[in-house]
Enzyme design. Sequence first.
Site, PDB file in Angstrom:
ATOM      1  N   ASN A 184       0.857  -1.183   0.000  1.00 14.52           N
ATOM      2  CA  ASN A 184       0.000   0.000   0.000  1.00 14.52           C
ATOM      3  C   ASN A 184       0.891   1.230   0.000  1.00 14.52           C
ATOM      4  O   ASN A 184       1.358   1.689   1.043  1.00 14.52           O
ATOM      5  CB  ASN A 184      -0.910  -0.025   1.236  1.00 14.52           C
ATOM      6  CG  ASN A 184      -1.905   1.121   1.268  1.00 14.52           C
ATOM      7  OD1 ASN A 184      -1.771   2.103   0.551  1.00 14.52           O
ATOM      8  ND2 ASN A 184      -2.906   0.998   2.121  1.00 14.52           N
TER       9      ASN A 184
ATOM     10  N   ARG B 188      -2.486  -1.635  -3.758  1.00 17.07           N
ATOM     11  CA  ARG B 188      -3.489  -0.579  -3.719  1.00 17.07           C
ATOM     12  C   ARG B 188      -3.176   0.425  -4.825  1.00 17.07           C
ATOM     13  O   ARG B 188      -2.057   0.909  -4.952  1.00 17.07           O
ATOM     14  CB  ARG B 188      -3.452   0.132  -2.376  1.00 17.07           C
ATOM     15  CG  ARG B 188      -4.432   1.310  -2.301  1.00 17.07           C
ATOM     16  CD  ARG B 188      -4.014   2.285  -1.226  1.00 17.07           C
ATOM     17  NE  ARG B 188      -4.951   3.395  -1.098  1.00 17.07           N
ATOM     18  CZ  ARG B 188      -4.624   4.571  -0.587  1.00 17.07           C
ATOM     19  NH1 ARG B 188      -3.381   4.807  -0.182  1.00 17.07           N
ATOM     20  NH2 ARG B 188      -5.523   5.530  -0.484  1.00 17.07           N
TER      21      ARG B 188
ATOM     22  N   HIS C 279     -11.526   5.777  -0.818  1.00 16.01           N
ATOM     23  CA  HIS C 279     -11.627   4.928   0.377  1.00 16.01           C
ATOM     24  C   HIS C 279     -12.494   3.693   0.107  1.00 16.01           C
ATOM     25  O   HIS C 279     -13.080   3.117   1.030  1.00 16.01           O
ATOM     26  CB  HIS C 279     -12.228   5.701   1.564  1.00 16.01           C
ATOM     27  CG  HIS C 279     -11.345   6.769   2.122  1.00 16.01           C
ATOM     28  ND1 HIS C 279     -11.842   7.946   2.651  1.00 16.01           N
ATOM     29  CD2 HIS C 279      -9.991   6.852   2.222  1.00 16.01           C
ATOM     30  CE1 HIS C 279     -10.845   8.706   3.060  1.00 16.01           C
ATOM     31  NE2 HIS C 279      -9.715   8.061   2.813  1.00 16.01           N
TER      32      HIS C 279
ATOM     33  N   ARG D 210      -7.820  19.060   4.624  1.00 15.35           N
ATOM     34  CA  ARG D 210      -8.639  19.397   3.466  1.00 15.35           C
ATOM     35  C   ARG D 210      -9.940  20.061   3.908  1.00 15.35           C
ATOM     36  O   ARG D 210     -10.519  19.701   4.933  1.00 15.35           O
ATOM     37  CB  ARG D 210      -8.965  18.155   2.644  1.00 15.35           C
ATOM     38  CG  ARG D 210      -7.759  17.422   2.089  1.00 15.35           C
ATOM     39  CD  ARG D 210      -8.203  16.250   1.217  1.00 15.35           C
ATOM     40  NE  ARG D 210      -7.088  15.400   0.852  1.00 15.35           N
ATOM     41  CZ  ARG D 210      -7.023  14.089   1.106  1.00 15.35           C
ATOM     42  NH1 ARG D 210      -8.033  13.487   1.709  1.00 15.35           N
ATOM     43  NH2 ARG D 210      -5.971  13.391   0.742  1.00 15.35           N
TER      44      ARG D 210
ATOM     45  N   GLU E 158      -7.895  -2.146   5.413  1.00 18.22           N
ATOM     46  CA  GLU E 158      -7.822  -2.050   3.956  1.00 18.22           C
ATOM     47  C   GLU E 158      -6.898  -3.105   3.372  1.00 18.22           C
ATOM     48  O   GLU E 158      -7.167  -3.638   2.292  1.00 18.22           O
ATOM     49  CB  GLU E 158      -7.367  -0.645   3.562  1.00 18.22           C
ATOM     50  CG  GLU E 158      -8.387   0.430   3.891  1.00 18.22           C
ATOM     51  CD  GLU E 158      -7.856   1.827   3.674  1.00 18.22           C
ATOM     52  OE1 GLU E 158      -8.109   2.403   2.596  1.00 18.22           O
ATOM     53  OE2 GLU E 158      -7.191   2.356   4.594  1.00 18.22           O
TER      54      GLU E 158
END
Length: 371
Positions: A8, A65, A154, A215, A356
């Site tokens: 990842n 990923r 996501h 963000r 994940e």
Amino acid sequence: MSQVLVLNCGSSSVKWRRYDGDRTLDHGTVERVGEPGGGPADHATAVRQILDGLDLGGLAAVGHRVVHGGRMFSAPVLVDDAVLAAIRDLVPLAPLHNPANLAGIEVARAALPDVPQVAVFDTAFHHTLPEAVATYAIDRDVAERYDIRRYGFHGTSHAYVSRRTAELLGRPYEQLNTITLHLGNGASACAVANGRSVATSMGMSPLEGLVMGTRSGDLDPTVIFHLRREGGLSVDDIDDLLNHRSGLLGLTGVNDMREVLQRRAAGDPAATLAFDVYCRRITGYVGAYYALLGRVDAIAFTAGVGEHAAPVRAAALAGLERLGISVDDTRNDGEGDRVISPAGAEVSVCVIRTDEEREIARQTRGVVEGN
């Protein structure tokens, strides 16, 4: 099938985890990739170091990923030269992440030429979004020419958490309507109807939607025009402001919710305001997705903030009792995967630890085994 290695590659780190079936054998993270005075010079160097330090005997596949799959990739795929070229073509849509993902794939292919490599896309879970959800109301020709649409991100986390929620509740995944809230430094909401993503807060990029660590989330586009015309900021300056100097960081000077909560408890007005802005945004998305789904069986909090910040969970769902949504204070203060709503609540509110890498491994095995 025996061992699967998951790589990842983030913008400045590489996480890896090796599985034997569903069992984790070992794992690690290489931090500060490419940072001055930090770790390895680039992602390729970091991945080489990881592979050099592992006994790769018995390895059956490597799962990677990949952040952006664009319109093309709606499921994980076995990597070949054509897939690599397609991922490279998508770099303009994910300039910070797809190059890092590509570097990991290329190094692993060179080091393990006889081991299947599988690309698992963050955006793939959201390919089930209805066109009315994925489409922005701008000129259709312009949108088509520049690939402007809602992609969502996501996806591996939302897929894993929604499935794990069904397991926790002992309910069939294909019959459950769930709102998943991935709240970390990046944050997104997703409405999952019967195992399919039907709405998500992130859009063409991860900037849209919830308030995040750095963000802004949702913003009137006029702010951008105003900053350009009146403030004289360049496009790059505005990009940096909204992606790297906004959110919790912009409101408080820190991007860590733990510190925001400490300051709020001490009476800091800036931290109190940031907390309220953060939680109200979540509340709005939960209400909107409830209306969209028509019936909500469960709400699941996950990722760093979602799993560990009890005050956020309570505040984000406060006032929604008439929708059958509430949080039990005692259960909310616990640990691990659990239900935190009161016994008998109409909507089960859960905390689920996201994984994940495990989801990437599961999808990788599916591709290699033909499932």
